[in-house]
Design a protein around this motif. Sequence first.
Motif, short mmCIF file in Angstrom:
data_model
loop_
_atom_site.label_atom_id
_atom_site.label_comp_id
_atom_site.label_asym_id
_atom_site.label_seq_id
_atom_site.Cartn_x
_atom_site.Cartn_y
_atom_site.Cartn_z
N GLY A 52 0.51 -1.16 -0.30
CA GLY A 52 0.50 0.16 -0.13
C GLY A 52 0.90 1.58 0.09
N ILE A 53 0.15 2.70 -0.88
CA ILE A 53 0.98 3.54 -1.11
C ILE A 53 0.21 4.40 -0.64
CG2 ILE A 53 2.26 4.97 -2.18
CD1 ILE A 53 3.27 2.32 -1.99
N TYR A 54 1.28 5.80 0.26
CA TYR A 54 0.45 6.45 1.53
C TYR A 54 0.43 7.87 0.89
CZ TYR A 54 -1.79 1.95 4.17
OH TYR A 54 -2.21 1.43 4.60
N ILE A 55 0.21 8.83 0.78
CA ILE A 55 0.33 10.40 0.31
C ILE A 55 -0.14 10.53 1.25
CG2 ILE A 55 -0.06 11.83 -1.58
CD1 ILE A 55 -0.99 10.32 -4.08
N MET A 56 1.23 11.24 2.07
CA MET A 56 1.82 12.10 3.50
C MET A 56 0.78 13.38 2.70
SD MET A 56 1.22 9.16 5.24
CE MET A 56 2.22 9.61 7.05
N ASN A 57 0.60 14.59 4.65
CA ASN A 57 1.00 15.78 3.63
C ASN A 57 2.45 16.26 3.85
OD1 ASN A 57 -1.93 15.82 4.63
ND2 ASN A 57 -1.03 16.20 6.97
N GLY A 58 2.35 17.39 3.06
CA GLY A 58 3.98 17.31 2.59
C GLY A 58 3.97 17.08 0.83
N GLY A 59 3.40 15.26 0.71
CA GLY A 59 3.73 14.97 -0.03
C GLY A 59 4.44 14.30 -0.70
N ARG A 60 5.27 13.77 0.63
CA ARG A 60 5.86 12.50 0.86
C ARG A 60 4.90 11.32 0.92
NH1 ARG A 60 8.66 12.25 6.74
NH2 ARG A 60 6.82 12.00 7.39
N LEU A 61 5.49 10.28 0.40
CA LEU A 61 5.23 8.57 -0.33
C LEU A 61 5.42 7.74 0.75
CD1 LEU A 61 5.35 8.64 -3.73
CD2 LEU A 61 3.62 9.90 -2.70
N LEU A 62 4.54 7.24 1.53
CA LEU A 62 4.99 6.05 2.81
C LEU A 62 4.62 4.75 2.13
CD1 LEU A 62 6.05 6.01 5.43
CD2 LEU A 62 3.68 6.59 6.10
N ALA A 63 5.26 3.87 2.09
CA ALA A 63 4.91 2.44 2.01
C ALA A 63 4.77 1.72 3.35
CB ALA A 63 6.10 1.75 0.32
N ARG A 64 3.87 0.40 2.50
CA ARG A 64 3.73 -0.75 3.63
C ARG A 64 3.11 -1.77 3.11
NH1 ARG A 64 2.24 0.61 8.61
NH2 ARG A 64 2.68 -1.26 9.38
N SER A 65 4.28 -3.11 3.19
CA SER A 65 3.85 -4.00 2.83
C SER A 65 3.53 -5.42 3.82
CB SER A 65 5.16 -4.69 1.75
OG SER A 65 6.74 -4.85 2.91
N SER A 66 3.05 -6.46 3.19
CA SER A 66 2.66 -7.30 3.77
C SER A 66 3.85 -8.36 4.60
CB SER A 66 2.23 -8.27 3.15
OG SER A 66 2.33 -9.24 2.49
N ARG A 67 5.38 -8.01 3.83
CA ARG A 67 6.76 -8.38 3.93
C ARG A 67 7.84 -7.67 5.71
NH1 ARG A 67 12.07 -7.83 2.12
NH2 ARG A 67 13.42 -10.12 2.19
N GLN A 68 7.66 -6.26 5.19
CA GLN A 68 7.93 -5.31 6.35
C GLN A 68 6.88 -5.18 7.10
OE1 GLN A 68 10.74 -5.16 6.49
NE2 GLN A 68 11.77 -5.32 3.77
N PRO A 69 7.24 -5.30 9.25
CA PRO A 69 6.63 -4.67 9.83
C PRO A 69 6.56 -3.04 10.06
CG PRO A 69 8.61 -5.75 10.21
CD PRO A 69 8.62 -5.66 8.74
N ALA A 70 7.20 -2.40 9.11
CA ALA A 70 8.07 -1.13 9.43
C ALA A 70 7.27 -0.34 8.43
CB ALA A 70 9.32 -1.13 9.40
N SER A 71 6.87 0.92 8.19
CA SER A 71 6.78 1.68 6.82
C SER A 71 8.39 2.57 6.63
CB SER A 71 5.80 2.71 7.14
OG SER A 71 4.98 2.51 8.35
N PHE A 72 8.37 2.48 5.09
CA PHE A 72 9.74 2.96 4.35
C PHE A 72 8.96 4.64 2.95
CE2 PHE A 72 10.19 -1.41 5.55
CZ PHE A 72 11.42 -1.18 4.93
N LEU A 73 9.99 4.68 3.01
CA LEU A 73 9.81 6.38 2.14
C LEU A 73 9.81 5.92 0.52
CD1 LEU A 73 11.28 9.10 4.13
CD2 LEU A 73 9.04 8.78 4.09
N LEU A 74 8.68 6.39 0.04
CA LEU A 74 9.17 5.65 -1.76
C LEU A 74 9.58 7.35 -2.41
CD1 LEU A 74 9.00 3.24 -3.18
CD2 LEU A 74 6.92 4.01 -3.33
N ASP A 75 10.29 6.97 -3.04
CA ASP A 75 9.85 8.14 -3.70
C ASP A 75 9.17 8.34 -5.32
OD1 ASP A 75 11.05 6.51 -5.91
OD2 ASP A 75 13.63 7.31 -4.98
#
Length: 427
Positions: A255-278
Amino acid sequence: MKRAHKWVLLLFAGLVALTVLLVGPGVGFRAEDQDHPWPSVQRKDVTGIALHSRAGGYTLVREHGTWWVRSPELQTSLLADERRVAAFTDMLFGSCPKERLSADALPYDKAETVAVISVNDAHAAHVVTTPEGVFLEHGSDAYAFPQWTEDAFLRPASWFHDNRLLVFDVDAIERVVVSPLAGDEWEARRTDDGYAFVRPQRFAGDGIQESALELFLHRLSSLTADVAREVKLPDDAQPDLRIHLQGRGAEHDLGIYIMNGGRLLARSSRQPASFLLDQAGLHKLDLNAFSLVDRRLFGFLPGTVSKVSLTQEGREYGVMRGDDGWVNEMGDREHAGIDMLLWRLTSLQYELGPAPLPDTATRALDVALTTTGSAELNIAFFRDPALPVGQCWVRPSSGSQCYPVDGRMLIDLEGLLPALTQAGSGA
């Protein structure tokens, strides 16, 4: 007598130097302790390695055969890169010699402790650098490491992070569901003839460009991102872009989430944490159904074409397939790129349509292809100022509706025609 004494001293000094050279820097080496390396635990039994250096502190933890990275600055453990952990443990347990040296022999006036390491919450040791090399000090003993190993003890926790969002075998995927940023959610399933659409309804049963879908899956399987620190999503947050994969009993979600300020946050079923996507990563994932539909207009095989004829306002060009290439009516060898142009025709895709030819369109070029069995395919190209720049209309056969396509195909075909000054009355 003095001269003889001098030679004796020189000989003794030479023997001492030779001994030091052969034995190495480990003055005080105890040969009887060769079979007791640090640490006193088998590598297969190692479940945790804690390291503290000027780069920070972290622990590599193995649970059920999987390595994780734990560090104070993150709220959760992260998957570790198995290859990097293996390289580190190979260095730690393989490069350390069995010889045990006396720590008292190290030149402590020039020594620097660069890291502290422990294994399985025990066997704590200091990593010390001296002008003679790198040593691991444990109690009253020291173990010599190769000089290059110093950098391995100074790496941060992020060095061991496995930043791959999803890991899967592309050939094993049987079902793909994507909710893009814009447009309908689409679903594709693998069939005996390749992938086909299940949703949306207007494309149900239509074929898919497998090369485009496989490229999408390959990009997804190799996608990496940096871990996002101190970013927490609301419990009810829904992704702006969602991808679900299924195949061979395994499921994968991203899943990709568009955060305030335009940051892109990625959450996957493989990882327990969130990642920053460009933005480049987002572009690889935001795929709508229309871009995957097999929109090729022509199904002929280029190798079955025996004759090509082009006509434009009295100008004509014609070639036939000969034994050694394409020839004109006189038997002279002609353009060597005909096969490439035919292949590009079979790959030509429409942008929209079908639609009736508008009044603003004007005929630009007629193409006649004679294929095996003397069947003839007639194709007409039209220019239209109302179309977006770089597009033209194409009519696949007489009487059928038209489609807007990339206009570069028309320009390249026109390049085969004779110059206007050679066109006679049509000039």
